[in-house]
Enzyme design. Sequence first.
Site, PDB file in Angstrom:
ATOM      1  N   ARG A 236       0.868  -1.189   0.000  1.00 31.05           N
ATOM      2  CA  ARG A 236       0.000   0.000   0.000  1.00 31.05           C
ATOM      3  C   ARG A 236       0.896   1.228   0.000  1.00 31.05           C
ATOM      4  NH1 ARG A 236      -3.261  -2.445   5.000  1.00 31.05           N
ATOM      5  NH2 ARG A 236      -4.546  -3.935   3.866  1.00 31.05           N
TER       6      ARG A 236
ATOM      7  N   ARG B 291     -10.701   3.586   6.282  1.00 33.70           N
ATOM      8  CA  ARG B 291      -9.243   3.443   6.114  1.00 33.70           C
ATOM      9  C   ARG B 291      -8.836   3.789   4.688  1.00 33.70           C
ATOM     10  NH1 ARG B 291      -6.425  -2.216   7.588  1.00 33.70           N
ATOM     11  NH2 ARG B 291      -7.190  -2.810   5.536  1.00 33.70           N
TER      12      ARG B 291
ATOM     13  N   ASN C 190     -12.847  -4.814  20.250  1.00 29.97           N
ATOM     14  CA  ASN C 190     -12.311  -3.474  19.986  1.00 29.97           C
ATOM     15  C   ASN C 190     -13.456  -2.538  19.612  1.00 29.97           C
ATOM     16  OD1 ASN C 190     -10.743  -1.248  19.517  1.00 29.97           O
ATOM     17  ND2 ASN C 190      -9.976  -1.957  17.517  1.00 29.97           N
TER      18      ASN C 190
ATOM     19  N   ARG D 142     -13.036  -8.912   1.890  1.00 31.27           N
ATOM     20  CA  ARG D 142     -12.611  -8.918   3.296  1.00 31.27           C
ATOM     21  C   ARG D 142     -13.810  -9.063   4.238  1.00 31.27           C
ATOM     22  NH1 ARG D 142      -7.080  -6.599   3.985  1.00 31.27           N
ATOM     23  NH2 ARG D 142      -6.210  -7.092   1.949  1.00 31.27           N
TER      24      ARG D 142
HETATM   25  N1  GDP Z   1      -1.227 -16.535   8.132  1.00 27.43           N
HETATM   26  C1  GDP Z   1      -0.725 -15.307   8.044  1.00 27.43           C
HETATM   27  N2  GDP Z   1      -1.528 -14.256   7.959  1.00 27.43           N
HETATM   28  C2  GDP Z   1      -0.968 -13.034   7.883  1.00 27.43           C
HETATM   29  C3  GDP Z   1       0.419 -12.821   7.901  1.00 27.43           C
HETATM   30  N3  GDP Z   1       0.665 -11.490   7.824  1.00 27.43           N
HETATM   31  C4  GDP Z   1      -0.531 -10.893   7.772  1.00 27.43           C
HETATM   32  N4  GDP Z   1      -1.520 -11.810   7.809  1.00 27.43           N
HETATM   33  C5  GDP Z   1      -2.973 -11.605   7.804  1.00 27.43           C
HETATM   34  O1  GDP Z   1      -3.393 -11.314   6.491  1.00 27.43           O
HETATM   35  C6  GDP Z   1      -4.564 -10.532   6.561  1.00 27.43           C
HETATM   36  C7  GDP Z   1      -4.454  -9.382   5.594  1.00 27.43           C
HETATM   37  O2  GDP Z   1      -3.429  -8.508   6.009  1.00 27.43           O
HETATM   38  P1  GDP Z   1      -3.204  -7.128   5.260  1.00 27.43           P
HETATM   39  O3  GDP Z   1      -3.083  -7.384   3.793  1.00 27.43           O
HETATM   40  O4  GDP Z   1      -2.078  -6.413   5.900  1.00 27.43           O
HETATM   41  O5  GDP Z   1      -4.582  -6.357   5.440  1.00 27.43           O
HETATM   42  P2  GDP Z   1      -5.337  -5.810   6.739  1.00 27.43           P
HETATM   43  O6  GDP Z   1      -5.514  -6.914   7.721  1.00 27.43           O
HETATM   44  O7  GDP Z   1      -6.621  -5.341   6.165  1.00 27.43           O
HETATM   45  O8  GDP Z   1      -4.520  -4.710   7.296  1.00 27.43           O
HETATM   46  C8  GDP Z   1      -4.721 -10.126   8.018  1.00 27.43           C
HETATM   47  O9  GDP Z   1      -5.695 -10.976   8.602  1.00 27.43           O
HETATM   48  C9  GDP Z   1      -3.396 -10.399   8.624  1.00 27.43           C
HETATM   49  O10 GDP Z   1      -3.498 -10.747  10.003  1.00 27.43           O
HETATM   50  C10 GDP Z   1       1.247 -13.975   8.008  1.00 27.43           C
HETATM   51  O11 GDP Z   1       2.469 -13.925   8.044  1.00 27.43           O
HETATM   52  N5  GDP Z   1       0.636 -15.176   8.070  1.00 27.43           N
HETATM   53  N1  ADP Z   2     -11.700   1.133  18.236  1.00 26.04           N
HETATM   54  C1  ADP Z   2     -11.694   1.770  17.063  1.00 26.04           C
HETATM   55  N2  ADP Z   2     -12.661   2.655  16.796  1.00 26.04           N
HETATM   56  C2  ADP Z   2     -12.685   3.306  15.615  1.00 26.04           C
HETATM   57  N3  ADP Z   2     -11.797   3.133  14.628  1.00 26.04           N
HETATM   58  C3  ADP Z   2     -10.814   2.245  14.832  1.00 26.04           C
HETATM   59  C4  ADP Z   2     -10.705   1.516  16.066  1.00 26.04           C
HETATM   60  N4  ADP Z   2      -9.638   0.711  15.978  1.00 26.04           N
HETATM   61  C5  ADP Z   2      -9.080   0.923  14.766  1.00 26.04           C
HETATM   62  N5  ADP Z   2      -9.782   1.844  14.068  1.00 26.04           N
HETATM   63  C6  ADP Z   2      -9.549   2.321  12.695  1.00 26.04           C
HETATM   64  O1  ADP Z   2      -9.987   1.269  11.829  1.00 26.04           O
HETATM   65  C7  ADP Z   2      -9.190   1.188  10.672  1.00 26.04           C
HETATM   66  C8  ADP Z   2      -8.671  -0.257  10.554  1.00 26.04           C
HETATM   67  O2  ADP Z   2      -7.718  -0.482  11.577  1.00 26.04           O
HETATM   68  P1  ADP Z   2      -6.402  -1.330  11.324  1.00 26.04           P
HETATM   69  O3  ADP Z   2      -5.567  -1.207  12.537  1.00 26.04           O
HETATM   70  O4  ADP Z   2      -5.805  -0.939  10.019  1.00 26.04           O
HETATM   71  O5  ADP Z   2      -7.045  -2.793  11.189  1.00 26.04           O
HETATM   72  P2  ADP Z   2      -6.403  -4.211  10.837  1.00 26.04           P
HETATM   73  O6  ADP Z   2      -4.924  -4.085  11.038  1.00 26.04           O
HETATM   74  O7  ADP Z   2      -7.034  -5.140  11.790  1.00 26.04           O
HETATM   75  O8  ADP Z   2      -6.769  -4.483   9.429  1.00 26.04           O
HETATM   76  C9  ADP Z   2      -8.086   2.214  10.820  1.00 26.04           C
HETATM   77  O9  ADP Z   2      -8.418   3.335  10.043  1.00 26.04           O
HETATM   78  C10 ADP Z   2      -8.090   2.539  12.328  1.00 26.04           C
HETATM   79  O10 ADP Z   2      -7.704   3.868  12.555  1.00 26.04           O
END
Ligand code: GDP
Ligand code: ADP
Length: 402
Positions: A175, A268, A302, A279
Amino acid sequence: MGEAPAFFVDNLQNGFSNGFGLKSKGFETFTDVGDKTFVIGGANSDSTSSVGIQIYDKSTGKWVIPTVLGTKPKTCKGHSAILLNEDRIMISIRGSTLDDCIWFLEVDTEYVKEQKKDFGTEVVAWSKGVTGEAEKPVVISGPSGVGKGTLINMLMKEFPSMFGFSVSHTTRAPRGMEKNGVHYHFIGRNVMENDIKHGKFLEFASVHGNLYGTSIEAVEAVADSGKRCILDIDVQGARSVRASYLDAVFIFICPPSMRELEERLRARGTETEEQILKRLRNAEAEIEQGKSSGIFDYILYNDNLEECYENLMELLGLGGSAPINQKPSSKVIDPPSNYSVSKINNKMVINFETKEVGNEAKNLIILDVSSLKGGAPGRTRGLKIHAIDLFSDGLNGIHELS
Ligand SMILES: Nc1nc2c(ncn2[C@@H]2O[C@H](COP(=O)(O)OP(=O)(O)O)[C@@H](O)[C@H]2O)c(=O)[nH]1
Ligand SMILES: Nc1ncnc2c1ncn2[C@@H]1O[C@H](COP(=O)(O)OP(=O)(O)O)[C@@H](O)[C@H]1O
């Protein structure tokens, strides 16, 4: 009782004929384990980048090149090898610092036996010997958009010396703000699949159409730095880690509602509409599994971010006044090139001589290998190291290094 000293590689020079009809290109050691002789050293074609390994099978009279798992020690000016417990060879690497000089080549451990069945070939596995213990890693899972990254960032920002992030590998595109090697190691699918095949990953999963995985090295590097490792992985990955050798704490983060989850994902603004819908579809199944699979030790909701963060800190023993992270002492000795290794009961004695101005010193490093834990893949922890200075006038001091 003293046992026979390890093979001293000083005797082996370039071009040395090793008696097996094999032309050596560098320093080698020969260790017998049952019917096999493990030749460790520079005879492999890739010996310029790492220590090569070949096996001579005495029962068939044939040479075998094994599948080598784990991160290998870098090529070195020489090494000593000594067999431990009939299943692993301890290697001390010459000219390296004390925190990088002890390695184990597992040749017949339970792990290696299992891998042999999977690969259908001879298998050996490297594991680096390290001192000290690391705190249990923390696995954090939850649907996309629930706030895992936000919570982890808060934790790392407040306790930078206490926690380290396991940087995963992924085949998805970065990203806008994401940096290679910091948020993820972005990697091509072919390379990642090949690395998975070669046992470099603790776990991996296909998530939202891309491959994600935690390399053994990612987790061990954090533990090496004396920090507690945090893994942000999906539920399938958490299940694999649960079934692995890694003893971790498992936390699942739940959204207050699907509607709120959708709003967070949209706000986000990092995914396309199609990716958001994918998702959200996956989120329902993930939440169900997270709550019911028995993988997770704790479930946190959360809703209010600050409250959730407080609860997370409580779970990690950081409620109230947080303990100060104690970094392990980092005294490092650089063993000189002339030394020998021998084995006395469970202790390895590394014996070397140094000349200081007006003073001749004989130094011993004693490795206590009786409390070794774990092993391949990755690291063998629990190595105890004592350094003893023996000056000409007798015992000068014993330093506990771990
Ligand atoms: N099994 C596995 N899942 C992962 C790993 N790294 C990230 N993920 C998972 O992949 C999913 C997508 O991650 P990401 O593309 O960063 O998107 P986000 O969760 O929307 O921020 C999330 O559920 C992460 O927890 C990994 O090393 N192994
Ligand atoms: N408790 C909360 N209330 C409102 N917004 C939240 C909260 N926790 C996280 N966010 C927001 O939600 C979005 C997704 O969070 P993020 O940490 O990227 O999620 P994930 O890593 O699980 O995909 C971000 O924009 C973050 O700022």
